[in-house]
Design a protein around this motif. Structure first.
Motif, mmCIF file in Angstrom:
data_model
loop_
_atom_site.group_PDB
_atom_site.id
_atom_site.type_symbol
_atom_site.label_atom_id
_atom_site.label_comp_id
_atom_site.label_asym_id
_atom_site.label_seq_id
_atom_site.Cartn_x
_atom_site.Cartn_y
_atom_site.Cartn_z
ATOM 1 N N LEU A 105 -50.197 -6.970 -35.676
ATOM 2 C CA LEU A 105 -51.563 -6.854 -35.161
ATOM 3 C C LEU A 105 -52.191 -8.242 -34.996
ATOM 4 O O LEU A 105 -52.771 -8.564 -33.952
ATOM 5 C CB LEU A 105 -52.369 -6.001 -36.143
ATOM 6 C CG LEU A 105 -53.851 -5.788 -35.898
ATOM 7 C CD1 LEU A 105 -54.085 -5.049 -34.584
ATOM 8 C CD2 LEU A 105 -54.464 -4.985 -37.053
ATOM 9 N N ARG A 106 -52.047 -9.071 -36.035
ATOM 10 C CA ARG A 106 -52.612 -10.429 -35.962
ATOM 11 C C ARG A 106 -51.946 -11.250 -34.860
ATOM 12 O O ARG A 106 -52.607 -11.982 -34.131
ATOM 13 C CB ARG A 106 -52.414 -11.145 -37.303
ATOM 14 C CG ARG A 106 -53.595 -10.959 -38.202
ATOM 15 C CD ARG A 106 -53.391 -11.630 -39.536
ATOM 16 N NE ARG A 106 -53.588 -10.616 -40.549
ATOM 17 C CZ ARG A 106 -52.760 -10.330 -41.532
ATOM 18 N NH1 ARG A 106 -51.650 -11.004 -41.674
ATOM 19 N NH2 ARG A 106 -53.048 -9.384 -42.379
ATOM 20 N N ALA A 161 -53.779 -3.591 -40.851
ATOM 21 C CA ALA A 161 -53.445 -2.183 -40.622
ATOM 22 C C ALA A 161 -53.301 -1.595 -42.026
ATOM 23 O O ALA A 161 -52.643 -2.189 -42.885
ATOM 24 C CB ALA A 161 -52.144 -2.062 -39.853
ATOM 25 N N LEU A 162 -53.948 -0.477 -42.280
ATOM 26 C CA LEU A 162 -53.998 0.091 -43.636
ATOM 27 C C LEU A 162 -53.667 1.581 -43.626
ATOM 28 O O LEU A 162 -53.486 2.180 -42.567
ATOM 29 C CB LEU A 162 -55.418 -0.081 -44.206
ATOM 30 C CG LEU A 162 -55.951 -1.498 -44.335
ATOM 31 C CD1 LEU A 162 -57.413 -1.477 -44.757
ATOM 32 C CD2 LEU A 162 -55.128 -2.299 -45.328
ATOM 33 N N THR A 219 -47.510 5.533 -40.634
ATOM 34 C CA THR A 219 -46.807 6.162 -39.504
ATOM 35 C C THR A 219 -47.659 5.795 -38.285
ATOM 36 O O THR A 219 -48.858 5.500 -38.433
ATOM 37 C CB THR A 219 -46.718 7.706 -39.586
ATOM 38 O OG1 THR A 219 -47.983 8.260 -39.229
ATOM 39 C CG2 THR A 219 -46.273 8.229 -40.940
ATOM 40 N N PRO A 220 -47.085 5.842 -37.086
ATOM 41 C CA PRO A 220 -47.879 5.457 -35.912
ATOM 42 C C PRO A 220 -49.166 6.260 -35.785
ATOM 43 O O PRO A 220 -50.187 5.741 -35.341
ATOM 44 C CB PRO A 220 -46.925 5.752 -34.744
ATOM 45 C CG PRO A 220 -45.558 5.635 -35.324
ATOM 46 C CD PRO A 220 -45.666 6.101 -36.749
ATOM 47 N N SER A 221 -49.155 7.540 -36.221
ATOM 48 C CA SER A 221 -50.366 8.350 -36.009
ATOM 49 C C SER A 221 -51.354 8.284 -37.176
ATOM 50 O O SER A 221 -52.505 8.662 -37.018
ATOM 51 C CB SER A 221 -49.975 9.804 -35.753
ATOM 52 O OG SER A 221 -49.245 10.283 -36.853
ATOM 53 N N ARG A 267 -52.380 0.685 -30.086
ATOM 54 C CA ARG A 267 -51.193 1.365 -29.560
ATOM 55 C C ARG A 267 -49.950 0.496 -29.765
ATOM 56 O O ARG A 267 -48.934 0.955 -30.287
ATOM 57 C CB ARG A 267 -51.401 1.642 -28.058
ATOM 58 C CG ARG A 267 -50.278 2.429 -27.420
ATOM 59 C CD ARG A 267 -50.301 2.286 -25.906
ATOM 60 N NE ARG A 267 -50.091 0.888 -25.529
ATOM 61 C CZ ARG A 267 -50.525 0.329 -24.394
ATOM 62 N NH1 ARG A 267 -51.224 1.028 -23.548
ATOM 63 N NH2 ARG A 267 -50.277 -0.938 -24.131
ATOM 64 N N ASP A 268 -50.039 -0.776 -29.396
ATOM 65 C CA ASP A 268 -48.856 -1.636 -29.471
ATOM 66 C C ASP A 268 -48.431 -1.877 -30.918
ATOM 67 O O ASP A 268 -47.245 -1.892 -31.242
ATOM 68 C CB ASP A 268 -49.121 -2.970 -28.774
ATOM 69 C CG ASP A 268 -49.199 -2.787 -27.259
ATOM 70 O OD1 ASP A 268 -48.907 -1.670 -26.785
ATOM 71 O OD2 ASP A 268 -49.566 -3.748 -26.561
ATOM 72 N N THR A 269 -49.421 -2.040 -31.810
ATOM 73 C CA THR A 269 -49.094 -2.273 -33.224
ATOM 74 C C THR A 269 -48.348 -1.075 -33.795
ATOM 75 O O THR A 269 -47.342 -1.216 -34.487
ATOM 76 C CB THR A 269 -50.395 -2.496 -34.030
ATOM 77 O OG1 THR A 269 -51.047 -3.638 -33.494
ATOM 78 C CG2 THR A 269 -50.112 -2.726 -35.496
#
Ligand code: 6V0
Length: 319
Positions: free
Chosen positions: A164-165, A183-184, A188-190, A224-226
């Protein structure tokens, strides 16, 4: 011959497939930093003995070339439990199209068995879980190992936070290590959460440090990309070993060097009743301190929803 008084740090890697192998490779390359001025011994464990021995030989060649005294050898589960730090990467890889549940139930039994086989652990051992689903399996490893809360953690959303950074840095032209954003939550992606409400640059909230049109435009793309880049990588090459290998090496260096770096790793959260990722200070005891993140109501609700799923799965496992 003069004797030198160096400390040997021992790290066991349990499950030396793609991720375990890449983690070992990253650890050997970074051995000076990882072993905190001592020497490093890597103990490799896998139930596929031929694979384990091949990894030992291949990685021993890396150690010979790097020539910093790092040793690599095969080991038993019991020997692994006596190391300074034990990395659990055993599991069955989730293939695309396979349900999360199929892959989770196989990994639940693998992780329970390997942790059981390593017990009783050295009293100050730190256990780092990487196998997926990492929050559930870290919670399980904590219960089975009977190690203190601070000594059991998982890689969690460390990789996604770094990604993300990095992606944000490309967008706003500020170096990744000058951006404070995580990101915490459940990995999982969702379910993972981008903690926009607490993000800063030089202590200044993101909403005040970059134009709002830039911020609003990039938020959904970065989220989305992260979250989904790992799937893209797996689709093309079958696994994501290098990123997570570097994460393992970085966590090991923080713990063994008692560095006190703040990282988003999964560890027990009393408020949510399971392990999930929140920023933590990493030191020799594992989790030296959790940083309380003042999440917005909406962010907290999202974390609680996914924590409920992890708690539900843990109840199923205990029965
Ligand atoms: P892999 O290449 O199949 O390696 C898994 C290894 O585990 C194999 O060598 C197996 O022989 C071994 N293994 C299985 N059962 C046992 C056992 N009982 N005792 C010892 N070893 C055993 O898979 P890969 O390395 O790609 O992935 C490993 C795990 O890491 C999976 O659960 C992935 O989902 C997980 N990942 C987690 C990530 C994260 O961010 N937390 C990222 C990538 C992969």
């Amino acid at each position: 011959m003069a004797t030198t008084n160096t400390t040997t740090r021992r790290i066991a890697i349990v499950g030396v497939g793609q991720v375990g192998g890449a983690a070992a490779y990253a650890l050997i390359l970074g051995s000076t930093t990882v072993a905190a001025a001592g020497e490093l011994e890597l103990l490799l464990v896998d139930n596929n003995i031929a694979l384990r021995d091949a990894q030992v030989r291949d990685l021993a060649d890396v150690a010979f070339i790097i020539n910093r005294g790092t040793r690599v050898r095969a080991a038993t589960y019991r020997e692994a439990g006596q190391c300074d730090l034990i990395v659990v990467t055993a599991g069955s890889r989730q293939t695309l199209g396979q349900s999360n549940l199929d892959s989770a139930s196989r990994n639940i039994s693998i992780v329970r068995n390997v942790v059981d086989a390593m017990a009783p652990f050295r009293s100050d051992a730190v256990l780092l879980v990487v196998s997926n689903p990492v929050d559930l399996l870290t919670t399980l490893a904590l219960e089975v190992s009977q190690l203190p809360l601070s000594q059991v953690l998982g890689s969690g959303t460390f990789l996604e936070s770094a990604r993300l950074r990095g992606l944000m840095a490309e967008q706003i032209g500020i170096a990744p290590n000058s951006i404070d954003i995580y990101a915490l939550g459940v990995h999982t992606p969702s379910t993972q959460l981008t903690a926009w409400s607490t993000a800063t640059v030089a202590g200044v909230p993101l909403s005040q440090s970059i134009p709002s049109s830039t911020l609003v435009g990039m938020q959904p793309v970065l989220e989305r990309d992260t979250a989904h880049l790992s799937e893209v990588i797996v689709r093309a090459k079958g696994a994501t070993p290098f990123g997570i290998g570097a994460v393992v090496s970085s966590i090991c260096a923080s713990v063994l060097g008692d560095r006190r770096n703040v990282r988003a790793v999964t560890h027990f959260q009393p408020e949510y009743g399971c392990c999930l990722s929140m920023p933590a200070v990493l030191g020799r005891e594992g989790i030296a301190k959790t940083i309380e993140v003042p999440l917005s109501e909406e962010e907290r609700r999202k974390v609680e929803e996914s924590a409920k799923m992890v708690r539900g799965m843990m109840e199923g496992i205990r029965q």
